[in-house]
Design an enzyme around this catalytic site. Structure first.
Site, PDB file in Angstrom:
ATOM      1  N   LEU A 123       0.882  -1.158   0.000  1.00  0.00           N
ATOM      2  CA  LEU A 123       0.000   0.000   0.000  1.00  0.00           C
ATOM      3  C   LEU A 123       0.922   1.211   0.000  1.00  0.00           C
ATOM      4  O   LEU A 123       1.903   1.241   0.748  1.00  0.00           O
ATOM      5  CB  LEU A 123      -0.899   0.023   1.238  1.00  0.00           C
ATOM      6  CG  LEU A 123      -2.007  -1.037   1.310  1.00  0.00           C
ATOM      7  CD1 LEU A 123      -2.702  -0.972   2.672  1.00  0.00           C
ATOM      8  CD2 LEU A 123      -3.019  -0.845   0.195  1.00  0.00           C
ATOM      9  N   ASP A 124       0.632   2.211  -0.847  1.00  0.00           N
ATOM     10  CA  ASP A 124       1.545   3.345  -0.915  1.00  0.00           C
ATOM     11  C   ASP A 124       1.480   4.166   0.372  1.00  0.00           C
ATOM     12  O   ASP A 124       0.647   3.930   1.244  1.00  0.00           O
ATOM     13  CB  ASP A 124       1.312   4.191  -2.165  1.00  0.00           C
ATOM     14  CG  ASP A 124      -0.078   4.820  -2.215  1.00  0.00           C
ATOM     15  OD1 ASP A 124      -0.583   5.227  -1.151  1.00  0.00           O
ATOM     16  OD2 ASP A 124      -0.652   4.906  -3.306  1.00  0.00           O
ATOM     17  N   MET A 125       2.367   5.119   0.481  1.00  0.00           N
ATOM     18  CA  MET A 125       2.555   5.834   1.742  1.00  0.00           C
ATOM     19  C   MET A 125       1.284   6.512   2.232  1.00  0.00           C
ATOM     20  O   MET A 125       1.002   6.555   3.435  1.00  0.00           O
ATOM     21  CB  MET A 125       3.677   6.858   1.598  1.00  0.00           C
ATOM     22  CG  MET A 125       4.111   7.489   2.908  1.00  0.00           C
ATOM     23  SD  MET A 125       5.623   8.429   2.735  1.00  0.00           S
ATOM     24  CE  MET A 125       5.989   8.810   4.451  1.00  0.00           C
ATOM     25  N   SER A 127      -1.774   5.589   1.607  1.00  0.00           N
ATOM     26  CA  SER A 127      -2.897   4.648   1.715  1.00  0.00           C
ATOM     27  C   SER A 127      -2.874   3.955   3.067  1.00  0.00           C
ATOM     28  O   SER A 127      -1.839   3.888   3.735  1.00  0.00           O
ATOM     29  CB  SER A 127      -2.841   3.615   0.588  1.00  0.00           C
ATOM     30  OG  SER A 127      -2.947   4.234  -0.676  1.00  0.00           O
TER      31      SER A 127
END
Length: 264
Positions: A123-125, A127
């Site tokens: 999950l990106d930063m 998210s």
């Protein structure tokens, strides 16, 4: 001298017994499957005291497998649910010293008990929500490559193009990248000029949902993963971790834990 012993014969005479050496090394949690194959090709792996350079060489968990002259061990497969907070990176370390998930107290406590965990996907930063972790490299690869549904709740700004939303549900190509179909469910909840939407996708391409929404005319400003396959975030608090019992893992992932796979 490097030697490659023949594949271990199967007593039934059908096909070689055991699993591919690269798969076993990945399952031990040392490397991904691809990295394990490269380690084998470089001559760093021994099987029963013989250097092996062919990743497809088969072995049994009862064989002595060594990487860099250190024996590998097979712990029982563990799977954890983690509620990833925003502003953390899904990585082991960051050259810019930004916070990572493995610095969260709950994951530190697990790893202090000699459990090295591998994140399943990312999950990106910015998210948040459900992230799966395991000590089994083969399970990590299996789930990342699967077409299990990933369900998200997103908040976005803007007006979405109805025609493009319909196309999303059939699969689209955006900037040369093909995305599988998405299932959309508009939610009545609003926050000022922001709206909410539930979306289910079946793969995990980089920033997939954000790119889909931008293509439709919206900008995502909050993204929460609620579910991955049969595993749900539910009421797990932010930063908390929960272990899935082994019997439940086998029930929820029957294809991975089928009898001819070597699992604890």
């Amino acid at each position: 001298m490097t030697q490659t012993p023949p594949n271990t014969p199967n007593p039934d005479g059908d096909k070689p017994a055991g699993d591919k050496l690269a798969k076993l090394i990945a399952r031990a949690g040392l490397y991904s499957r691809r990295d394990a194959e490269n380690v084998i090709r470089s001559g760093r792996v021994k099987l029963n005291n013989t250097i092996i350079t062919i990743p497809a060489q088969r072995a049994l968990p009862t064989d002595i497998i060594m990487v860099d002259d250190k024996p590998i061990t097979f712990d029982a497969t563990c799977l954890y649910l983690f509620h990833k907070p925003i502003d953390t990176l899904t990585t082991r370390s960051d050259p810019h010293n930004r916070a990572t998930i493995f610095e969260c107290d709950a994951l530190r406590a697990l790893e202090n008990n000699d459990k090295k965990l591998l994140n399943i996907g990312r999950l990106d930063m910015s998210s948040e929500g459900l992230l799966l972790l395991t000590n089994d490299g083969a399970l990590k690869r299996y789930l990342e490559k699967s077409d299990l549904p990933r369900r998200y709740k997103i908040r976005y700004f803007g007006r979405l193009d109805d025609r493009k939303l319909t196309q999303l549900q059939q699969g689209v190509t955006i900037d040369g990248i093909r995305y599988q179909k998405a299932i959309l469910h508009q939610m009545p909840q609003t926050e000022g000029k922001n709206s909410w939407l539930e979306i289910t996708i079946y793969e995990g391409k980089n920033r997939e949902i954000r790119k889909m929404m931008e293509w439709c005319g919206g900008k995502v400003n909050r993204l929460i993963r609620l579910q991955f396959g049969n595993f749900k975030l539910d009421s797990l608090p932010k930063g908390a971790v929960s272990k899935i019992p082994n019997h439940q893992c086998k029930k929820l992932l029957p294809d991975y834990f089928k009898p001819n796979n070597v699992k604890s």
